[in-house]
Write a protein that holds these residues in place. Structure first.
Motif, PDB file in Angstrom:
ATOM      1  N   VAL A   1      58.337 -14.298  44.536  1.00  0.00           N
ATOM      2  CA  VAL A   1      59.795 -14.657  43.992  1.00  0.00           C
ATOM      3  C   VAL A   1      60.877 -14.541  45.352  1.00  0.00           C
ATOM      4  CG1 VAL A   1      59.880 -13.978  41.738  1.00  0.00           C
ATOM      5  CG2 VAL A   1      60.700 -12.347  43.259  1.00  0.00           C
ATOM      6  N   HIS A   2      60.219 -13.843  46.442  1.00  0.00           N
ATOM      7  CA  HIS A   2      61.087 -13.629  47.651  1.00  0.00           C
ATOM      8  C   HIS A   2      61.119 -14.945  48.464  1.00  0.00           C
ATOM      9  CE1 HIS A   2      61.237 -11.546  51.763  1.00  0.00           C
ATOM     10  NE2 HIS A   2      62.262 -12.079  51.429  1.00  0.00           N
ATOM     11  N   GLN A  32      63.074  -1.053  50.124  1.00  0.00           N
ATOM     12  CA  GLN A  32      64.286  -0.729  49.416  1.00  0.00           C
ATOM     13  C   GLN A  32      63.692  -0.038  48.076  1.00  0.00           C
ATOM     14  OE1 GLN A  32      65.113  -5.081  49.522  1.00  0.00           O
ATOM     15  NE2 GLN A  32      65.385  -5.031  47.098  1.00  0.00           N
ATOM     16  N   VAL A  86      68.491 -18.401  47.914  1.00  0.00           N
ATOM     17  CA  VAL A  86      68.711 -19.389  48.795  1.00  0.00           C
ATOM     18  C   VAL A  86      67.929 -20.519  48.349  1.00  0.00           C
ATOM     19  CG1 VAL A  86      67.813 -20.269  51.117  1.00  0.00           C
ATOM     20  CG2 VAL A  86      68.311 -17.697  50.890  1.00  0.00           C
ATOM     21  N   LEU A 128      65.009 -23.968  50.320  1.00  0.00           N
ATOM     22  CA  LEU A 128      64.458 -23.326  51.752  1.00  0.00           C
ATOM     23  C   LEU A 128      63.795 -24.216  52.462  1.00  0.00           C
ATOM     24  CD1 LEU A 128      64.166 -20.234  52.215  1.00  0.00           C
ATOM     25  CD2 LEU A 128      61.832 -20.453  51.344  1.00  0.00           C
ATOM     26  N   ALA A 182      62.608 -23.741  42.955  1.00  0.00           N
ATOM     27  CA  ALA A 182      62.232 -22.258  42.300  1.00  0.00           C
ATOM     28  C   ALA A 182      63.274 -21.334  42.914  1.00  0.00           C
ATOM     29  CB  ALA A 182      61.162 -21.803  42.430  1.00  0.00           C
ATOM     30  N   PRO A 183      63.965 -20.675  42.105  1.00  0.00           N
ATOM     31  CA  PRO A 183      64.956 -19.473  42.676  1.00  0.00           C
ATOM     32  C   PRO A 183      64.153 -18.650  43.600  1.00  0.00           C
ATOM     33  CG  PRO A 183      64.443 -19.231  40.419  1.00  0.00           C
ATOM     34  CD  PRO A 183      63.617 -20.222  40.625  1.00  0.00           C
ATOM     35  N   LEU A 184      64.813 -18.227  44.595  1.00  0.00           N
ATOM     36  CA  LEU A 184      64.326 -16.833  45.362  1.00  0.00           C
ATOM     37  C   LEU A 184      65.405 -15.819  45.421  1.00  0.00           C
ATOM     38  CD1 LEU A 184      63.739 -19.679  48.437  1.00  0.00           C
ATOM     39  CD2 LEU A 184      61.882 -18.552  46.683  1.00  0.00           C
ATOM     40  N   ILE A 185      64.535 -14.798  45.768  1.00  0.00           N
ATOM     41  CA  ILE A 185      65.039 -13.587  45.450  1.00  0.00           C
ATOM     42  C   ILE A 185      65.276 -13.012  47.047  1.00  0.00           C
ATOM     43  CG2 ILE A 185      65.074 -10.980  44.665  1.00  0.00           C
ATOM     44  CD1 ILE A 185      65.328 -12.638  42.382  1.00  0.00           C
ATOM     45  N   ASP A 186      66.448 -12.243  47.302  1.00  0.00           N
ATOM     46  CA  ASP A 186      66.486 -11.725  48.744  1.00  0.00           C
ATOM     47  C   ASP A 186      66.188 -10.541  48.543  1.00  0.00           C
ATOM     48  OD1 ASP A 186      67.206 -14.329  49.646  1.00  0.00           O
ATOM     49  OD2 ASP A 186      69.494 -13.917  49.308  1.00  0.00           O
ATOM     50  N   ILE A 187      65.542 -10.037  49.796  1.00  0.00           N
ATOM     51  CA  ILE A 187      65.546  -8.423  49.868  1.00  0.00           C
ATOM     52  C   ILE A 187      66.231  -7.874  51.163  1.00  0.00           C
ATOM     53  CG2 ILE A 187      63.315  -8.472  48.808  1.00  0.00           C
ATOM     54  CD1 ILE A 187      61.922  -8.180  51.842  1.00  0.00           C
TER      55      ILE A 187
END
Lengths: 365, 365, 365
Positions: B60-61, B97, C3, C6, C325-330
């Motif tokens: 998912v990142h 994190q 984001v 991408l 597809a949605p992306l997750i930030d870290i």
């Protein structure tokens, strides 16, 4: 005015024409041969009497290409479930059932073997006159030899026609064999409409012979050189290439001294908008007594066609990248432009009279 | 009526079903295995206890395929920045994190290993009942052997199902091994709906054995031959193939004399509209005492599947070229057409009740 | 916020920038070099004085790529019909005719050779200030060596920039050479805007050295390690990587004991939305006395870049499959996200002032 859409994307093809489809030796008895012509899948095979037949290459049952099936006498049998078709395209056998639906038929195309080519007529069956096939008599004439190539080229067919009607490119593309700089700088070019196309006549007078000419014409002097391209719309060409001792009258209709010539036969058959099935043969009647020299001449000819193919595919790649880029014409483009006008006219005629283009089967009165 | 859109372009796939995803020996401990199922990227891996897990193959990142990462006990770790997921798809670790966003999760799919296949349920998780998996008990039964193939085929999966429900094609596609002309000309075919699909029963009576049958069934007489195809919608089939001495009652429910049989297990998993992940295994209990004969039987079977694959890809090529060409049905198409109707019905059902198709996660009451 | 997009599909590229176009040793005298930059075909060649020139790679006559032609002194000659262009893009010769149409010109691009790179300015010619080129002085500095790679990568260029601004990935992608788990778990990361981009400074203190660091820095103790990425928008980066004995003050601005460092120079030039021309060079001043150790260090560096390329292409493959597809930030994404914001701002600026982006030629007042 710049020529737009050089790559012919989306263009229709002229249908009422005989197209080169195969070398006779590619079409062996008992073995179907699949190809693509004018964006249609076509299967060729030889009937029991050896005469070529051409059908749509798609079984009506489940779309299996018939070219992966078997020849059974005069029929072709689908390799999947065994449906058989005669050379008119009618399904004549369906395993496991007696009744054959009326709709069970594929399109058939008139096919003729002549002058070392197999020809297929892609348009209105009723208009298929074998007398209209471009003649290449040198292919089978006693005492004549040839070297040939059939290749699928990744370009629109009109790029090849352009090339063959402006032979100034020999000076740059083929400078190590048949070209010399004078062909671009000093040629006198005449462009004429003919009955079914266009002819460009190029004369380059009193110039040193290009390497191939010096070697096989055995010149130790300047030559008068001719390059006569006959385009028969939409897709065949005959090009006479030769030279004689400079100043011996070749350009004025006399035979000229130490004249030397070869004749190239071209079948430029569109597969798709971006691919072409190209048949090319260099014929000549010299060298019958010298196998080694003939082999070397053929090697140089094959180098020439390889260099041309590199040009065609590079042009198509750039046209795909920048399809709308404007183009600038030069003086030598008169022949190629006339050829494109003739093809455009033929296409417009067929569009205004679709029946003639073979979209439906012609019923003779 | 002609079947249009044979290639299923743009079609949805049935989601509420168990699909063959891998051979157990393809899924080795500690090594993730990426694949595409129903146009979705899926990663398979074995948990610490060896049980298969299946997740969406996309971190998912930053969209890195998890299949290029590492198995860490029960978790899978992304190979790019080290995010870890458990077998429910929840992200359980993000390096650097503490907080893990609630949204950090990938889809998980129920997965089961059974009968020599790894199965994945692509639909509504709450409906995933392992009892609904097609059984292939011969794959792991003592005394039974098999030869198998897993290949990505460049065709829509329904072309494969069509093939397996009309075995008249053996007469043409496999004429040098398991086929003989009588299978197309003389077969008696019965088509029945079953609880979850369709069965075609083909009997060809009192005919010479095909080569493979003569060789391994050791017949010196005519045979009664059966071909029983059981289609379990949407994507698995069991086919029993065999024969017995002609006239010894096999077709009337008796065991028949000198009976000989092999059973083929098929998992036909759509990857995309135009590619299929095909699992195929021929199982049998003869030949345990003769390794050489078994090897030759397996070789003939592998030849057969190779011949079928050539058909599938040729059909798809033609369907891509002429997607709207009309098709003609023949008598033997009853089974394939019934299978397509069943799949179309399942698709329509899922469309009218999208929740059940796994678009969202099912919450059991 | 996730984001989206991408992969930058459909995105314009920043035009007013110097882009890495070639290694100087790729651009040999007399031989044109074709490439694609910002979706445009570009040909590079060296003028008679050795200075690089860059033109649109498309003859205005019939779209032949000029890169398949010949260098003639300061000019480039089309390989098809011999048109010649000077380094401003003006056609200066057309064989067979005297007049040269005013429109017969191709676009030219400012080009500069500096610091072991050939640079091309793709925007408004009047704004091309060589002082704005990112400096890579270590490439040509006496006593320094480097190992380098130029490769076409099947990914959007921003995936590469992302990678270089978040070096936590070394812990996972390069764990057998330059990475150790502490780089992801224990790093202190600072992200700053700079004049023309963004800098991420990563310090990982008192940790065991990664394999490459232990081997070539010859540590037998823990180290303080730095990774300083300087992104110069839109497409170049300098990364300083090094370490010193733990606790000897390197992180507080002192030189540190047993300090060891290498500097990586990156030119990340978009070819198309989905392909990138990537220039990468690792420079260092250690090891001049030990060819064998240097060779091994270079081998490890080349392994590292190979591992990164595998990541980029896998990401692009997945983005193509699931573009929305949605992306997750870290936490570590601050640098990459800031870089994307800067590029987006530059693009917006050029869109609001298209003249400056080189769509037409700038006429200095």
């Amino acid at each position: 005015m710049p020529v737009r859409n050089l790559n012919g994307a989306g263009a229709q093809f002229v249908r009422n024409a005989w197209y080169a489809a195969a070398w006779p030796d590619e079409l062996v008895a008992g073995k179907p041969l699949g190809c693509t012509m004018l964006s249609e899948p076509v299967v060729l095979y030889r009937r029991a009497d050896g005469i070529p037949a051409a059908l749509e290459d798609r079984c009506v049952h489940r779309s299996m290409p018939l070219s992966l099936g078997r020849v059974r006498g005069d029929f072709i049998e689908c390799g999947y479930h065994g449906l058989q078709y005669d050379c008119t395209g009618a399904c004549v056998r369906i395993p496991g059932q007696q009744a054959i639906p009326r709709m069970a038929r594929v399109r058939s195309y008139p096919a003729v073997e002549q002058d070392g080519f197999v020809w297929v007529w892609m348009g209105d069956t009723g208009c298929a006159d074998p007398a209209k096939i471009t003649r290449f008599p040198w292919m089978t004439r006693p005492g004549w030899q040839h070297t040939k190539l059939h290749a699928r080229i990744a370009c629109n067919y009109q790029l090849i026609v352009d090339n063959l009607l402006d032979l100034s490119h020999l000076a740059f593309v083929h400078s190590t064999t048949v070209g010399s700089i004078e062909l671009a700088d000093a040629a006198i070019v005449k462009t004429e409409r003919t009955q079914d196309g266009v002819r460009t006549s190029r004369w380059t007078l009193d110039v040193p012979p290009a390497r191939t000419y010096a070697q096989f014409g055995r010149y130790e002097c300047n030559v008068d050189r001719w390059q006569l391209s006959d385009f028969h719309a939409p897709c065949t060409l005959v090009i006479r290439n030769g030279s004689a001792k400079a100043g011996t009258g070749a350009s004025e209709g006399r035979s000229g001294e130490q004249a030397w010539e070869f004749i190239v036969c071209h079948g430029v058959t569109p597969e798709t908008d971006r691919t072409t099935s190209y048949f090319w043969a260099v014929t000549h009647d010299f060298g019958a007594d010298d196998a080694e020299a003939t082999a070397e001449f053929h090697r140089q000819c094959q180098q020439v066609i390889g260099e041309d193919i590199a040009v065609f595919t590079a042009q198509q790649r750039m046209l795909d990248l920048k399809p709308d880029a404007p183009l600038i014409d030069i003086r030598y483009d008169q022949g190629p432009k006339e050829a494109r006008r003739i093809v455009a006219r033929l296409l417009a005629d067929e569009r205004s009279d679709p029946a003639s283009a073979g979209e439906k089967h012609h019923v003779p009165a």
